[in-house]
Design a protein around this motif. Structure first.
Motif, PDB file in Angstrom:
ATOM      1  N   MET A 114       7.198  25.870  -6.640  1.00  0.00           N
ATOM      2  CA  MET A 114       6.767  27.131  -7.241  1.00  0.00           C
ATOM      3  C   MET A 114       5.289  27.419  -6.988  1.00  0.00           C
ATOM      4  N   GLU A 160      15.558  40.257  -4.148  1.00  0.00           N
ATOM      5  CA  GLU A 160      16.484  39.396  -4.894  1.00  0.00           C
ATOM      6  C   GLU A 160      16.847  40.020  -6.241  1.00  0.00           C
ATOM      7  N   PHE A 200       5.930  28.936  -3.012  1.00  0.00           N
ATOM      8  CA  PHE A 200       6.884  29.968  -2.607  1.00  0.00           C
ATOM      9  C   PHE A 200       7.044  31.036  -3.672  1.00  0.00           C
ATOM     10  N   ARG A 201       7.430  32.230  -3.214  1.00  0.00           N
ATOM     11  CA  ARG A 201       7.482  33.367  -4.105  1.00  0.00           C
ATOM     12  C   ARG A 201       8.869  33.951  -4.279  1.00  0.00           C
ATOM     13  N   SER A 202       9.829  33.447  -3.504  1.00  0.00           N
ATOM     14  CA  SER A 202      11.193  33.931  -3.702  1.00  0.00           C
ATOM     15  C   SER A 202      12.026  32.814  -4.310  1.00  0.00           C
ATOM     16  N   PHE A 203      13.078  33.197  -5.015  1.00  0.00           N
ATOM     17  CA  PHE A 203      13.933  32.215  -5.666  1.00  0.00           C
ATOM     18  C   PHE A 203      14.596  31.315  -4.626  1.00  0.00           C
ATOM     19  N   PRO A 257       9.588  33.203  -9.989  1.00  0.00           N
ATOM     20  CA  PRO A 257       9.461  33.358  -8.543  1.00  0.00           C
ATOM     21  C   PRO A 257      10.680  34.069  -7.982  1.00  0.00           C
ATOM     22  N   ALA A 258      10.573  35.370  -7.783  1.00  0.00           N
ATOM     23  CA  ALA A 258      11.688  36.109  -7.199  1.00  0.00           C
ATOM     24  C   ALA A 258      11.119  37.313  -6.475  1.00  0.00           C
ATOM     25  N   THR A 259      11.734  37.663  -5.349  1.00  0.00           N
ATOM     26  CA  THR A 259      11.260  38.834  -4.621  1.00  0.00           C
ATOM     27  C   THR A 259      11.940  40.080  -5.177  1.00  0.00           C
TER      28      THR A 259
END
Ligand SMILES: Nc1ncnc2c1ncn2[C@@H]1O[C@H](COP(=O)(O)OP(=O)(O)OP(=O)(O)O)[C@@H](O)[C@H]1O
Ligand SMILES: [Mg+2]
Lengths: 242, 276
Positions: free
Chosen positions: B219, A90, B222-225, A85-87
């Motif tokens: 998880m 990021e 959400f999609r960002s760390f 999960p990272a954009t």
């Protein structure tokens, strides 16, 4: 002095050599393509140049004012990244990690650099998207943008076009060529596509069981080894189209 | 019911327990994402068993502040496990399994042989499942727990960018000169600290749940760390608080109740993710 000089390299795992007596050099502004069959040791060579593993014998010297870690790297993808999960933002920003030094957080300059890399790769609109939901071509652009944050001098790319369709592959080649010709970034790239390599690159390093070649792309096209492989590539393409 | 709760909250030791519980839950959720994604959960699991063994030894030696013994032992084992884990890719993780299960067996054996307590199985049960131990913390232990929790949160914030980099792509980090080994060591040591802290709250068998469930829940949505990290912290704190209140009012075991609330939260998140 060259940017990278490799002298009499022997590479391998656990005492077992897979490549022996390899010597070549990369000058500033070069576009070097490393070609060879599956398992010939291309990734191993690149990982050794990056300092991720030690050569069994021989030396790698960095010159021309290039500090050893002042480079960008685009790896063959790993499994962990698939459900990460990272954009996009990021990930691209994490390319600035070598600029952190002792600071804990990124500065405004780091963010501006990441911003510029996004734009150069044409992925600014994707910044908030999740990496794992992007197409293969978009993912490669994200990783290339990250590599660009780490360096303005030297990019090492491990099969940047593998798994991409012909149109996206061509776009990727154009992008990389533009970085090399217009922005003066030195490029070392691993590729399976011998024909494209001979077209875009200035130099070719061919490794593998059937002989080793290092020289300019023109010399490669003239050499017996190059002619044989280019003919094979043409044959394969013709066969696929028929 | 509100009245019962108010009555309980008037006891200082209950308030301590709530504060410490919330802090521990906050810490334990922070590294969850990293541990899951780096396939480091084996360290968490192994360490919780080691911590049990160390706790047993502390009990046998009748140490007044067991934390001071259990903490260094667990941290040391974290470092050893990290080393072993690197080699384990070749030999399987038999070594890790041996260390963790061995620690557990020896701990139980020691407790049975040497314990002066009349209720050995009760002691073992509370070390494994937490039961009421959070309510019996002394004032010194409360301060120690609070201090360590704050330190963990601060460390995580300071190293956030590096932890992200190392979790996402170790090779890239190494290639551009990030000290990846040092970061991994930091992650392992902080994990050890978290596990020892969390043992007070939920017991050693349920720690993995406390670390991993909030991360997995977050998880789903959400999609960002950053989003996942913040959300799992919030989920963890909310679940711990809810679990502790339920267990105080209902008289259920603390650790198991908190984990049960986490499970409910996980399914809620999965449901919302499905509906979106
Ligand atoms: N970690 C490792 N341990 C032992 N041997 C390895 C390891 N990684 C690769 N090898 C071996 O080294 C050889 C070269 O591998 P390498 O990945 O460098 O090939 P490659 O040229 O990049 O192939 P491809 O085109 O498929 O990417 C292979 O025979 C492989 O089996
Ligand atoms: Mg390869």
């Amino acid at each position: 002095m060259s940017l990278i000089t490799c002298q009499d390299l022997t590479l391998g795992y656990e005492g077992e050599a897979i490549l022996e007596g390899l010597s070549f050099s990369v000058n500033a502004g070069d576009y070097l393509c490393i070609v060879g069959e599956n398992g010939s040791g291309k990734s191993t060579l690149m990982r050794t140049m990056l300092g991720l593993q030690k050569p069994m014998r021989g030396s790698i010297a960095f010159g021309d004012g290039l500090r050893e870690k002042e480079l960008g790297y685009l790896p063959q993808q790993t499994a962990v990244q698939r459900d990460f999960p990272a954009t996009v933002w990021e990930i691209v920003l994490s390319g600035c990690q070598s600029r952190l030094g002792r600071r804990p957080f990124y500065t405004r300059a780091d963010r501006a650099l990441a911003e510029r890399s996004l734009e150069r790769m044409g992925i600014a609109p994707l910044r908030r998207r999740c990496y794992r939901e992007l197409s293969g071509g978009q993912q490669q652009r994200v990783l290339l943008a990250r590599a660009l944050c780490a360096t303005q001098k030297l990019l090492l790319l491990d099969e940047p076009v593998s798994g991409l369709d012909p149109r996206v592959t061509a776009e990727m080649y154009e992008l990389i060529e533009r970085l090399n010709r217009r922005d003066g970034v030195t490029v070392v790239m691993i590729s399976h596509d011998v024909a494209a390599a001979a077209r875009y690159a200035t130099h070719i390093l061919h490794i593998g069981g059937k002989g080793t070649f290092f020289g300019t792309a023109d010399a490669y096209r003239e050499s017996p080894l190059g002619q044989r492989f280019l003919a094979d590539a043409d044959g394969a393409k013709g066969g696929a189209e028929a | 019911m509100i009245a019962t709760l108010q009555q309980y909250l008037s006891f200082p030791f209950v308030r301590y327990a709530l504060i410490v519980g919330v802090l521990i839950a906050l810490c334990s959720s922070l590294l969850g994402v990293t541990l899951v994604l780096k396939r480091f959960s084996f360290i968490g699991d192994g360490l919780s068993h080691v911590a049990f063994g160390a706790m047993a030894i502390a009990a046998v030696l009748r140490l007044s502040n067991s934390l001071l013994f259990v903490m260094p032992v667990t941290v040391l084992c974290a470092v050893l496990l990290l080393r072993a884990g690197k080699r384990a890719k070749l030999k399987g993780d038999a070594a890790i399994a041996m260390l963790s299960v061995g620690a557990m067996a020896v701990g139980y054996l020691l407790l049975n042989l040497f314990s002066t307590s009349t209720n050995v199985s009760g002691d073992v049960c509370s070390t494994l499942f937490g039961s009421t131990s959070i309510l019996t913390l002394t004032r010194a232990e409360v301060w120690l727990c609070a201090g360590l929790s704050v330190a963990v949160v601060a460390l995580f914030a300071l190293f956030y960018n590096r932890i992200f980099a190392v979790t996402f792509d170790e090779d890239f980090g190494r290639a551009v000169g990030t000290r990846v080994e040092a970061c991994n060591l930091l992650i392992a040591v902080v994990t050890a600290v978290i596990i020892v802290l969390a043992m007070n709250l939920v017991g050693s068998l349920l720690i993995s749940a406390l670390i991993i469930f909030p991360a997995l829940s977050a998880m789903r949505l959400f999609r960002s760390f950053l989003g996942v990290t913040l959300c799992s912290a919030a989920v963890s704190v909310a679940c711990a608080l809810a679990g502790m209140l339920v267990s105080i009012v209902g008289g259920t075991p603390v650790g198991a109740t908190i984990v049960a609330v986490n499970i409910v939260a996980y399914f809620l998140f999965a449901l919302v993710a499905r509906l979106k």
